[in-house]
Motif scaffolding. Sequence first.
Motif, PDB file in Angstrom:
ATOM      1  N   THR A 196       0.838  -1.207   0.000  1.00 42.01           N
ATOM      2  CA  THR A 196       0.000   0.000   0.000  1.00 42.01           C
ATOM      3  C   THR A 196       0.871   1.254   0.000  1.00 42.01           C
ATOM      4  N   GLU A 197       2.038   1.189   0.632  1.00 44.46           N
ATOM      5  CA  GLU A 197       2.955   2.325   0.620  1.00 44.46           C
ATOM      6  C   GLU A 197       3.509   2.564  -0.785  1.00 44.46           C
ATOM      7  N   VAL A 198       3.774   1.483  -1.508  1.00 44.04           N
ATOM      8  CA  VAL A 198       4.255   1.620  -2.891  1.00 44.04           C
ATOM      9  C   VAL A 198       3.198   2.322  -3.738  1.00 44.04           C
ATOM     10  N   LEU A 199       1.935   1.946  -3.565  1.00 48.65           N
ATOM     11  CA  LEU A 199       0.849   2.618  -4.275  1.00 48.65           C
ATOM     12  C   LEU A 199       0.788   4.098  -3.898  1.00 48.65           C
ATOM     13  N   ALA A 200       0.861   4.361  -2.606  1.00 47.33           N
ATOM     14  CA  ALA A 200       0.749   5.741  -2.124  1.00 47.33           C
ATOM     15  C   ALA A 200       1.839   6.625  -2.718  1.00 47.33           C
ATOM     16  N   ASP A 201       3.044   6.072  -2.857  1.00 48.39           N
ATOM     17  CA  ASP A 201       4.167   6.863  -3.348  1.00 48.39           C
ATOM     18  C   ASP A 201       4.003   7.271  -4.814  1.00 48.39           C
ATOM     19  N   LYS A 202       3.094   6.631  -5.534  1.00 45.72           N
ATOM     20  CA  LYS A 202       2.848   6.991  -6.929  1.00 45.72           C
ATOM     21  C   LYS A 202       2.014   8.270  -7.047  1.00 45.72           C
ATOM     22  N   PHE A 203       1.396   8.675  -5.939  1.00 46.33           N
ATOM     23  CA  PHE A 203       0.579   9.889  -5.942  1.00 46.33           C
ATOM     24  C   PHE A 203       1.402  11.024  -5.330  1.00 46.33           C
ATOM     25  N   GLU A 204       2.238  11.604  -6.133  1.00 47.13           N
ATOM     26  CA  GLU A 204       3.168  12.629  -5.675  1.00 47.13           C
ATOM     27  C   GLU A 204       2.419  13.817  -5.082  1.00 47.13           C
ATOM     28  N   GLY A 205       2.883  14.261  -3.916  1.00 47.94           N
ATOM     29  CA  GLY A 205       2.269  15.398  -3.249  1.00 47.94           C
ATOM     30  C   GLY A 205       1.105  15.032  -2.353  1.00 47.94           C
ATOM     31  N   GLU A 206       0.683  13.753  -2.395  1.00 47.57           N
ATOM     32  CA  GLU A 206      -0.416  13.296  -1.545  1.00 47.57           C
ATOM     33  C   GLU A 206       0.118  12.713  -0.249  1.00 47.57           C
ATOM     34  N   ARG A 207      -0.661  12.872   0.817  1.00 50.43           N
ATOM     35  CA  ARG A 207      -0.316  12.194   2.060  1.00 50.43           C
ATOM     36  C   ARG A 207      -0.415  10.687   1.845  1.00 50.43           C
ATOM     37  N   ARG A 208       0.513   9.953   2.427  1.00 51.10           N
ATOM     38  CA  ARG A 208       0.542   8.504   2.245  1.00 51.10           C
ATOM     39  C   ARG A 208      -0.739   7.860   2.763  1.00 51.10           C
ATOM     40  N   GLY A 209      -1.297   8.414   3.817  1.00 47.95           N
ATOM     41  CA  GLY A 209      -2.525   7.864   4.387  1.00 47.95           C
ATOM     42  C   GLY A 209      -2.238   6.905   5.528  1.00 47.95           C
ATOM     43  N   ALA A 210      -3.139   6.878   6.473  1.00 51.44           N
ATOM     44  CA  ALA A 210      -2.984   6.008   7.636  1.00 51.44           C
ATOM     45  C   ALA A 210      -3.436   4.586   7.330  1.00 51.44           C
ATOM     46  N   ARG A 211      -2.844   3.626   8.022  1.00 51.90           N
ATOM     47  CA  ARG A 211      -3.369   2.271   7.985  1.00 51.90           C
ATOM     48  C   ARG A 211      -4.716   2.261   8.705  1.00 51.90           C
ATOM     49  N   CYS A 212      -5.685   1.568   8.145  1.00 53.38           N
ATOM     50  CA  CYS A 212      -6.980   1.469   8.825  1.00 53.38           C
ATOM     51  C   CYS A 212      -6.755   0.946  10.239  1.00 53.38           C
ATOM     52  N   PRO A 213      -7.077   1.741  11.276  1.00 48.21           N
ATOM     53  CA  PRO A 213      -6.756   1.332  12.641  1.00 48.21           C
ATOM     54  C   PRO A 213      -7.550   0.129  13.130  1.00 48.21           C
ATOM     55  N   GLU A 214      -8.684  -0.160  12.527  1.00 47.44           N
ATOM     56  CA  GLU A 214      -9.417  -1.369  12.918  1.00 47.44           C
ATOM     57  C   GLU A 214      -8.705  -2.601  12.402  1.00 47.44           C
ATOM     58  N   LEU A 215      -8.149  -2.527  11.188  1.00 44.75           N
ATOM     59  CA  LEU A 215      -7.434  -3.677  10.631  1.00 44.75           C
ATOM     60  C   LEU A 215      -6.133  -3.950  11.372  1.00 44.75           C
ATOM     61  N   THR A 216      -5.485  -2.907  11.848  1.00 42.70           N
ATOM     62  CA  THR A 216      -4.223  -3.104  12.585  1.00 42.70           C
ATOM     63  C   THR A 216      -4.462  -3.518  14.030  1.00 42.70           C
ATOM     64  N   GLY A 217      -5.703  -3.426  14.502  1.00 39.08           N
ATOM     65  CA  GLY A 217      -6.004  -3.761  15.887  1.00 39.08           C
ATOM     66  C   GLY A 217      -5.864  -2.598  16.842  1.00 39.08           C
ATOM     67  N   LYS A 218      -5.563  -1.431  16.305  1.00 38.63           N
ATOM     68  CA  LYS A 218      -5.416  -0.247  17.160  1.00 38.63           C
ATOM     69  C   LYS A 218      -6.754   0.158  17.766  1.00 38.63           C
ATOM     70  N   ILE A 219      -7.831  -0.032  17.007  1.00 40.20           N
ATOM     71  CA  ILE A 219      -9.184   0.257  17.479  1.00 40.20           C
ATOM     72  C   ILE A 219     -10.002  -1.015  17.361  1.00 40.20           C
ATOM     73  N   PRO A 220     -10.708  -1.432  18.422  1.00 41.44           N
ATOM     74  CA  PRO A 220     -11.560  -2.625  18.339  1.00 41.44           C
ATOM     75  C   PRO A 220     -12.722  -2.411  17.372  1.00 41.44           C
ATOM     76  N   LEU A 221     -13.354  -3.497  16.966  1.00 42.47           N
ATOM     77  CA  LEU A 221     -14.475  -3.431  16.046  1.00 42.47           C
ATOM     78  C   LEU A 221     -15.602  -2.567  16.593  1.00 42.47           C
ATOM     79  N   VAL A 222     -15.865  -2.688  17.897  1.00 35.81           N
ATOM     80  CA  VAL A 222     -16.865  -1.864  18.580  1.00 35.81           C
ATOM     81  C   VAL A 222     -16.199  -1.220  19.785  1.00 35.81           C
ATOM     82  N   VAL A 223     -16.353   0.102  19.905  1.00 37.32           N
ATOM     83  CA  VAL A 223     -15.705   0.863  20.976  1.00 37.32           C
ATOM     84  C   VAL A 223     -16.764   1.630  21.759  1.00 37.32           C
TER      85      VAL A 223
END
Length: 249
Positions: A196-223
């Motif tokens: 996903t970072e390789v894709l992001a780098d193709k959009f010059e001048g754009e923010r790379r974007g955050a990893r979805c925090p639910e997929l990484t486990g940073k935020i539970p499915l229900v909070v």
Amino acid sequence: MDKEYALNKFYASTDRKVTPLMRSRPLANTFGLPAGKEYSCKDATEWCLSNCYAGKIEQLYSSVRVFLLRNWDVYEANKHSVNGLTDALMPMINKFIDDCERLGVEPVFRWFWDGDIPSRRFARAMQRVSCDERVVSSGVRFWVYTRNFDVIDLLLLPNLTVYLSIDAGNMLKGYKTKCMYPSVKLALCADTWDETEVLADKFEGERRGARCPELTGKIPLVVRGVGACVDCGMCISGVNNVRFASSKK
């Protein structure tokens, strides 16, 4: 409910990840159509088809499939008329607003937890719904991820956040669309976070974007009684691009 009546109204789905209120069951605040190129996903890529979580849910739960096919029947019955599609969507949205007001919760609504925007007429109906007087006065905020880049011009609205769902299979078209409509956001999809970072780098001048925090486990499915997307708020408000990886590695 007879067939004639059913074909006049779409139905919202429940989804724990996006709901603004989780009690015995989630408040219904998302809309879907069946997945697959033979239905609404005309612009699905090879990666999308092979990693379709929604399609897997359809296969696992026959009741979900039946529910989505009912919405497809409504679409088929009204697909040639923007007025017909709008009239079929508004009862669903009005009920959603009624539920939010009754329960005192944030009115946020996701378009297409399953499937994709099937036509420009449907996009025009989404536009009309977003601009409806009650919808605007109630402060409803919508968001959508789509691979149908041919409808973006109809969806540039103050209360609708649009994400271009991009993977290696549609990156070039996504890049051109982003250049045409700089305000839209990017949902970058791949098998791994590194990809996903390789894709992001193709959009010059754009923010790379955050990893979805639910997929990484940073935020539970229900909070605390709300879905992860509502608790996070990033995609709903469109503050950043976002990245999704099919593998958690």
